[in-house]
Scaffold this motif. Sequence first.
Motif, PDB file in Angstrom:
ATOM      1  N   HIS A 111       0.813  -1.219   0.000  1.00  0.00           N
ATOM      2  CA  HIS A 111       0.000   0.000   0.000  1.00  0.00           C
ATOM      3  C   HIS A 111       0.857   1.285   0.000  1.00  0.00           C
ATOM      4  CE1 HIS A 111      -3.598   2.363   1.005  1.00  0.00           C
ATOM      5  NE2 HIS A 111      -2.843   3.010   1.870  1.00  0.00           N
ATOM      6  N   HIS A 115       1.220   4.534  -2.570  1.00  0.00           N
ATOM      7  CA  HIS A 115       1.223   5.977  -2.261  1.00  0.00           C
ATOM      8  C   HIS A 115       2.465   6.647  -2.859  1.00  0.00           C
ATOM      9  CE1 HIS A 115      -2.252   6.708   0.201  1.00  0.00           C
ATOM     10  NE2 HIS A 115      -1.955   5.773   1.076  1.00  0.00           N
ATOM     11  N   SER A 136       0.536   9.132   6.086  1.00  0.00           N
ATOM     12  CA  SER A 136      -0.843   8.655   5.974  1.00  0.00           C
ATOM     13  C   SER A 136      -1.417   8.447   7.368  1.00  0.00           C
ATOM     14  CB  SER A 136      -0.866   7.366   5.157  1.00  0.00           C
ATOM     15  OG  SER A 136      -0.351   6.324   5.928  1.00  0.00           O
ATOM     16  N   ASP A 300      -6.326   7.209  -0.103  1.00  0.00           N
ATOM     17  CA  ASP A 300      -6.361   5.870  -0.689  1.00  0.00           C
ATOM     18  C   ASP A 300      -7.152   5.839  -1.999  1.00  0.00           C
ATOM     19  OD1 ASP A 300      -4.881   5.143   1.430  1.00  0.00           O
ATOM     20  OD2 ASP A 300      -6.473   4.089   2.491  1.00  0.00           O
TER      21      ASP A 300
HETATM   22 ZN    ZN Z   1      -3.175   4.947   2.466  1.00  0.00          ZN
END
Ligand code: ZN
Length: 338
Positions: A111, A115, A136, A300
Amino acid sequence: MLILGIETSCDETGLALYDSERGLLAHTLYSQIGLHAQYGGVVPELASRDHVRKTLPLLRQIFQQAGLNPTAVEGVAYTRGPGLIGALLVGAAIGRSLAWSWRVPAIGVHHMEGHLLAPMLEPEPPAFPFVALLVSGGHSLLVEVGGIGKYRILGESVDDAAGEAFDKTAKLLGLPYPGGPALAKLAERGDPRRFTFPRPMIDRPGCDFSFSGLKTAAINAWRLLEPTPENRADIARAFEEAVVETLAIKSRRALKATRLKRLVVAGGVGANRRLRDRLRELTAELGGQVFYPRLEFCTDNGAMIAYAGWRRLAAGQGQDTVIDVMPRWPLDSLLAVD
Ligand code: ZN
Ligand code: KG4
């Protein structure tokens, strides 16, 4: 190569179709904010169930948007971690099953790598190498990025992530979930001169962060005041200033230490207007440049997962037909792509 991207690591279901020749063809996002708001935070079990409900209808939607048939897909990328285990399993199970039935390769994407690579979706993407500030809800990291999978962690949060600090402080100030954007909005009306909170850990060498003390300082100050809208806005402003300044100081150190000129900022807190302005100022001062994803790709989304998945699938890094997820997964343990 046409890639389907699926993001389900937390409280947003994101789907995207990315084509390596034509770019982003379609993307959509469903946010579960309404579902979790009454609990003041994400309820993992509810998040998983909602991803189950939303993923396939959203999938149909992006194929329609792009005017494409699923037979055109040549690879599937889904978020493998880090994140909530149940939520990750939904995306992994759906992604793997689709790839298996379509007979195309699939890959589980990190993840935070998603980003980190999100600015690559913009018209003027940064060239490697660069320093990435990833901020984040779950992570705050400064990373030296030599290429895809070539990550050296320069610093990270020793306690709360930047987004988490925003969210917790907002909650204590009585703001609705998710607190980060609400606190930032409130701060716009605040007086920056009234309170000054500590810039945590700037007196220590290195690029690590700590935000929990700052959160406490803000709350202690708030508790001594009348709970008026002005007071709340002034506290929010001082808190935001302290976070932004801390991130700017650590980013400056990271750029100096690596002698790099390019800074990439990504992750939900990268949507913060004041942070974006401050880092633009800082990099200009250093003769460098800052790169951001567009606002909707700071938080996201499926597009960043599709993009990161493409880079790895194109390098032949698709994995076996096994559904496994990595709720914890160090960014610097990934394979390099040459
Ligand atoms: Zn995220
Ligand atoms: O990257 P992201 O969407 O999800 C995670 O991977 O965690 O980041 C969400 C975080 C939340 O903590 C949210 O409050 C914060 O990003 N955030 C902001 C802003 N927009 C989102 N924090 C400060 N200012 C904003 N404008």
